[in-house]
Design a protein around this motif. Structure first.
Motif, PDB file in Angstrom:
ATOM      1  N   SER A   5       0.837  -1.203   0.000  1.00 18.82           N
ATOM      2  CA  SER A   5       0.000   0.000   0.000  1.00 18.82           C
ATOM      3  C   SER A   5       0.869   1.248   0.000  1.00 18.82           C
ATOM      4  O   SER A   5       2.058   1.204   0.351  1.00 18.82           O
ATOM      5  CB  SER A   5      -0.940   0.011   1.215  1.00 18.82           C
ATOM      6  N   THR A  31       0.754   5.490   1.023  1.00 20.32           N
ATOM      7  CA  THR A  31       0.101   6.499   1.854  1.00 20.32           C
ATOM      8  C   THR A  31       0.479   7.896   1.398  1.00 20.32           C
ATOM      9  O   THR A  31       1.659   8.167   1.148  1.00 20.32           O
ATOM     10  CB  THR A  31       0.496   6.316   3.334  1.00 20.32           C
ATOM     11  N   ASP A  32      -0.515   8.779   1.300  1.00 17.71           N
ATOM     12  CA  ASP A  32      -0.234  10.175   0.970  1.00 17.71           C
ATOM     13  C   ASP A  32       0.796  10.743   1.943  1.00 17.71           C
ATOM     14  O   ASP A  32       0.665  10.574   3.172  1.00 17.71           O
ATOM     15  CB  ASP A  32      -1.516  11.014   1.065  1.00 17.71           C
ATOM     16  N   SER A  91       3.964   0.668   2.450  1.00 17.50           N
ATOM     17  CA  SER A  91       3.823  -0.376   3.464  1.00 17.50           C
ATOM     18  C   SER A  91       3.639  -1.715   2.762  1.00 17.50           C
ATOM     19  O   SER A  91       3.124  -1.780   1.644  1.00 17.50           O
ATOM     20  CB  SER A  91       2.613  -0.109   4.369  1.00 17.50           C
ATOM     21  N   GLN A  96       5.199  -1.163   8.143  1.00 13.80           N
ATOM     22  CA  GLN A  96       4.240  -0.088   7.979  1.00 13.80           C
ATOM     23  C   GLN A  96       5.004   1.221   7.816  1.00 13.80           C
ATOM     24  O   GLN A  96       5.721   1.659   8.720  1.00 13.80           O
ATOM     25  CB  GLN A  96       3.302  -0.018   9.183  1.00 13.80           C
ATOM     26  N   TYR A 153       4.609   8.366   8.068  1.00  5.93           N
ATOM     27  CA  TYR A 153       3.998   9.477   7.338  1.00  5.93           C
ATOM     28  C   TYR A 153       4.200  10.815   8.067  1.00  5.93           C
ATOM     29  O   TYR A 153       3.629  11.832   7.664  1.00  5.93           O
ATOM     30  CB  TYR A 153       2.506   9.229   7.112  1.00  5.93           C
ATOM     31  N   ASP A 180       9.245  10.621   7.221  1.00  2.00           N
ATOM     32  CA  ASP A 180       8.450   9.427   7.553  1.00  2.00           C
ATOM     33  C   ASP A 180       9.050   8.643   8.722  1.00  2.00           C
ATOM     34  O   ASP A 180       9.318   7.447   8.632  1.00  2.00           O
ATOM     35  CB  ASP A 180       8.338   8.521   6.323  1.00  2.00           C
ATOM     36  N   ASN A 234      -9.215   5.431   4.595  1.00  2.00           N
ATOM     37  CA  ASN A 234      -9.353   6.880   4.785  1.00  2.00           C
ATOM     38  C   ASN A 234      -9.589   7.556   3.436  1.00  2.00           C
ATOM     39  O   ASN A 234      -8.852   8.452   3.017  1.00  2.00           O
ATOM     40  CB  ASN A 234      -8.125   7.463   5.488  1.00  2.00           C
ATOM     41  N   ASN A 290      -9.655  11.173   3.204  1.00  2.00           N
ATOM     42  CA  ASN A 290      -8.465  11.790   3.811  1.00  2.00           C
ATOM     43  C   ASN A 290      -8.829  12.581   5.073  1.00  2.00           C
ATOM     44  O   ASN A 290      -8.407  13.721   5.264  1.00  2.00           O
ATOM     45  CB  ASN A 290      -7.745  12.687   2.817  1.00  2.00           C
ATOM     46  N   ARG A 328      -4.111   7.777   9.842  1.00  2.00           N
ATOM     47  CA  ARG A 328      -3.142   7.675   8.750  1.00  2.00           C
ATOM     48  C   ARG A 328      -3.771   8.301   7.507  1.00  2.00           C
ATOM     49  O   ARG A 328      -4.930   8.030   7.182  1.00  2.00           O
ATOM     50  CB  ARG A 328      -2.791   6.209   8.518  1.00  2.00           C
ATOM     51  N   ARG A 358      -4.771   9.157   3.550  1.00  2.00           N
ATOM     52  CA  ARG A 358      -5.349   8.255   2.563  1.00  2.00           C
ATOM     53  C   ARG A 358      -4.317   7.237   2.095  1.00  2.00           C
ATOM     54  O   ARG A 358      -3.190   7.574   1.725  1.00  2.00           O
ATOM     55  CB  ARG A 358      -5.871   9.027   1.367  1.00  2.00           C
ATOM     56  N   THR A 359      -4.712   5.966   2.118  1.00  2.00           N
ATOM     57  CA  THR A 359      -3.817   4.869   1.768  1.00  2.00           C
ATOM     58  C   THR A 359      -4.490   3.984   0.723  1.00  2.00           C
ATOM     59  O   THR A 359      -5.632   3.543   0.922  1.00  2.00           O
ATOM     60  CB  THR A 359      -3.459   4.038   3.014  1.00  2.00           C
TER      61      THR A 359
END
Length: 783
Positions: A201, A203-204, A209, A235, A238, A253, A745, A748, A771, A773-774
């Motif tokens: 995945s 993440t913004d 991850s 993971q 962010y 991060d 999310n 977001n 977290r 948006r992922t």
């Protein structure tokens, strides 16, 4: 502030977004569902469900379908959790009304966590919520800086059960609010099973991850079977680290995590009636930095979070739990034994740079005499050793009377240490005293020992084939020893030792009635008691707390060394069942609670606190869940919870002149929480089916940390606004293979999960949110 003023409108947009998503799925589902109802591709069987697809639970320590258990329960099978992307206790709490899980932000919280069911929250003393892996309790007693309970990560689990309401008769002390049970799958003597999951995945504003895991179970012979699993997760972080006092990024991060879980179980069946199962569970969690970000830094409105910690605050948490279970079936009677040993070690490092600067200069980046920013760490260690043994016997499915009885023993030892650096040049005097080991201002070492002995019994009487009357009773005796040694300038430059012992017993009864209207509907009512044992705490606080204590009529040497037990009575009524041939499933419950002599912390402006029994509380609430399956392949529904627990009267000290808690002040959590979902699955070809699912969770506004006019009221800490969270998953299934695209999310959401600062005058605020948006892909295989 502008952030809070914009939240109501944004929450409205989020709720509308979720409704639009559900509405967009529903028409497609209705049309396709009618067209293909006869051709739907069945999903692989779920080990946690019965032949009808209804989940099977063991909330009453025997296997029963969920709709037949006279308790308010939220239960999730492995398949349920997979489709909702559940990986941790945070995710379980987010989708479960009346279950609250929170982490504290800022140094004052010391990286602690808290869990509460039905608003019964307290981060001191023994837990109000019992945590179980299978039949073994694993929760801690908070004796130091709020380290938090251990929680297994979600991979090779058969199901998770959230039991609301006191569970004192079956699950013992520290289950006033209820219990959360993580149930692992048993080895099978009948078939080979394989479960695999991998995921990647993005993440913004964060790092990627990924995870991978495999579980395999099979019979080895007619009398021997095994199950083994392993899982690893990386993971991505962010939150970016910035140079302190600026917003210049120096590390990206930083709050990444690395987690691994392993489990092995072997089942031996020497006879047709006896099964012996040794198991080993292992978990290692590592996080490089906390999920705190600094208010006013970065671009929080866009999910670009920044933290100015001088150094990252790593945490390592290692848990090993071997256990041995045995089950002997003698007709309608079963005798079960569970023996287990838990070894846990948690290591945390906190950055005290802004904390020291705020307390000593009034500014998070201010200067003071002999300041040394390289000597501002706080090292916390928690070691937990538990041995537990339970032996019980029970009968089931008898026409007139069923019963259960057993004994339980546990020995728990916790070793806590706190080495706080001075924040000054090593070797110089601090408040006129020599630094401990030329570096530390405080060394605090605590050892606690709990010995619990319990006996319990329950009888179910069935005067008719529809009515069951239950009477249950448990007696628990708790012997507790608290041994603390302190040293360093904060302790007046001398070494002190405090040893406190408590011993007490408590009865926790339960009375219940269940009326099975027919095969599809049931009514129930109950009255039950919960209990939390007494405890002890340090006898002295540092001199900088003197003014706070004077205001309370205390001194640094007269703070109580112990606090009493508290208890709770709950009165609950509900109904649950299935209608229209199983197309509608419902569960409704309402309750009132009376919580007596509550153990709570009194927070001081000096950054320390002490525990006291702060009066009584009253509460009421309800939970409602509904699942509707109008056509084949389509399910829509949700659940909602209302929780209102508040102090019954004013709680005062110093001859009634200082108000600690105000009558009507809510104890914790939002009044409302809920979860709505829509899920549709339909065949695409003869072998492939497709599905789409949307999940929406929300809460109303939280409580303020303390009421206006009470001691410790902090006007800069407002009640956190309500929260919204949306997930979307779409996928394809072929046989046991499941490939899906998900968005966590989706909107977001940047709603706050926690907010804090170093003191009531501190100008720097630490926050946590979801977290960002992922988007990712999940590949699963189930056989």
């Amino acid at each position: 502030m502008s952030h809070s003023l914009s939240l109501p409108a944004r929450r409205g947009r989020l709720r509308r977004s979720a409704l639009i998503l559900i509405a967009s799925v529903a028409p497609f589902a209705l049309d396709a569902g009618i067209a293909h109802a006869a051709d739907a591709v069945p999903a692989p069987a779920d080990a946690a469900s019965d032949a009808t697809g209804e989940i099977v639970v063991s909330a009453q320590r025997r296997d029963e379908t969920l709709s037949k258990v006279p308790l308010s329960i939220a239960a999730y099978s492995q398949k349920d959790m997979d489709v909702q992307g559940v990986r941790s206790i945070d995710d379980i709490a987010r989708i479960t009304p009346a279950l609250q899980f929170s982490t504290t932000s800022g140094v004052a919280g010391n990286n602690g966590t808290n869990i509460a069911i039905r608003g019964l929250k307290s981060d001191v003393g023994s837990s109000t919520t019992a945590i179980y892996i299978d039949d073994t309790p694993i929760q801690i007693r908070n004796i130091g800086y709020y380290g938090g309970n251990p929680y297994p990560r979600i991979f090779d689990l058969e199901r998770v059960e959230v039991l609301r309401g006191p569970q004192g008769t079956l699950f013992g002390a520290s289950s006033e609010g209820g219990a959360v049970r993580f149930i692992t799958p048993s080895p099978s003597f009948d078939k080979t099973s394989i479960y695999g999951r991998s995921q990647v995945s993005f993440t913004d504003h964060g790092s990627p991850s990924y995870e991978g895991g495999l579980a395999v179970g099979a019979p080895l012979t007619d009398t021997l079977a095994f199950r083994a699993s392993g899982w690893y997760q990386r993971q991505g972080g962010y939150i970016d680290q910035v140079t302190q006092g600026t917003d210049n990024v120096k590390a990206k991060d930083i709050n990444w995590q690395s987690n691994m879980v392993g489990r092995v179980a072997l089942a031996w069946k020497p006879t047709d009636t006896l099964t012996i199962t040794p198991k080993v569970f292992y978990q290692y969690l590592r996080q490089n930095a906390r999920d705190d970000f600094w208010e006013g830094y970065g671009n929080a409105k866009d999910g670009d979070y920044h933290s100015g910690v001088y150094q990252t605050e790593p945490t390592r948490d290692r848990l090993l739990m071997p256990s041995l279970t045995a089950e002997l079936k003698l007709g309608t009677v079963t005798i079960a034994s569970n023996t287990s040993y838990l070894k846990r070690e948690q290591y945390q490092t906190l950055d005290y740079s802004t904390y020291f600067s705020t307390l000593r200069s009034g500014s998070p980046f201010g200067t003071y005499a002999n300041k040394d920013i390289t000597n501002m760490e706080d090292y916390l260690t928690l070691k937990q050793r538990n041995f537990s043994q339970e032996l019980r016997a029970y009968s089931a499915n008898n026409p007139l009377i069923d019963w259960s009885a057993g004994v339980f023993y546990t020995h728990s030892q916790q070793d806590f240490s706190n080495f706080t650096s001075s924040g000054r040049i090593p070797g110089v005097l601090v408040s006129g005293f020599q630094q401990y080991d030329n570096r530390y201002s405080l060394v605090d070492i605590i050892t606690s020992k709990d010995d619990q002995y319990a006996a319990f019994a329950s009888v179910d009487v069935k005067p008719t084939d529809k009515l069951t009357l239950t009477a249950a009773l448990r007696y628990t005796k708790v012997d507790f020893t608290f041994d603390e040694t302190k040293d360093g300038p904060t302790n007046g430059g001398s070494r002190t030792q405090v040893i406190t012992k408590t011993s007490e017993g408590a009865w926790t009864p339960k009375f219940a009635a269940k009326y099975q209207v027919d095969d599809n509907a049931m009514l129930y009512a109950s009255a039950s008691k919960g209990f939390r044992p007494a405890g002890a705490q340090p006898s002295t606080l540092p001199e900088r707390c003197a003014s706070d204590l004077t205001a309370l009529g205390l001194t640094t040497s007269t703070v109580p060394t112990s606090f009493e037990s508290d208890s709770l009575w709950s009165y609950e009524a509900g109904t649950k069942g299935r209608l229209l041939g199983g197309k509608v499933a419902f569960d409704v419950s309402g309750y009132i609670v009376n919580w007596k002599n509550i153990q709570q912390a009194v927070r001081l402006n000096c950054g320390f606190s002490y525990v006291s029994n702060l009066g009584d509380a009253n509460g009421k609430g309800l939970e409602l869940s509904l699942d509707v399956r109008p056509v084949t392949g389509l399910s829509v529904g949700g659940n909602i919870g209302y929780t209102n627990v508040h102090y019954a009267d004013d709680v005062t000290i110093k001859n009634g002149t200082v108000l600690l808690r105000a009558a009507g002040e809510r104890i914790s959590g939002p009044l409302w929480s809920g979860h709505a979902y829509g899920n549709y699955e339909a065949p695409i070809t003869g072998e492939i089916s497709g599905y789409a699912r949307v999940d929406y969770t929300f809460t109303s506004d939280d409580t303020i940390p303390s009421a206006v006019g009470t001691f410790g009221y902090d006007s800069s800490l407002y009640a956190l606004p309500g929260r919204d969270y949306v997930q979307l998953r779409m996928g394809l299934r072929k046989g046991g293979v499941d490939l899906s695209l998900f968005v966590d999310n989706l909107t977001n959401s940047r709603d706050l999960l926690s907010r804090g600062h170093d003191s009531s005058t501190g100008t720097l605020f630490y926050e946590q949110s979801y977290r960002p948006r992922t988007i990712g892909l999940t590949l699963q295989y189930r056989q």
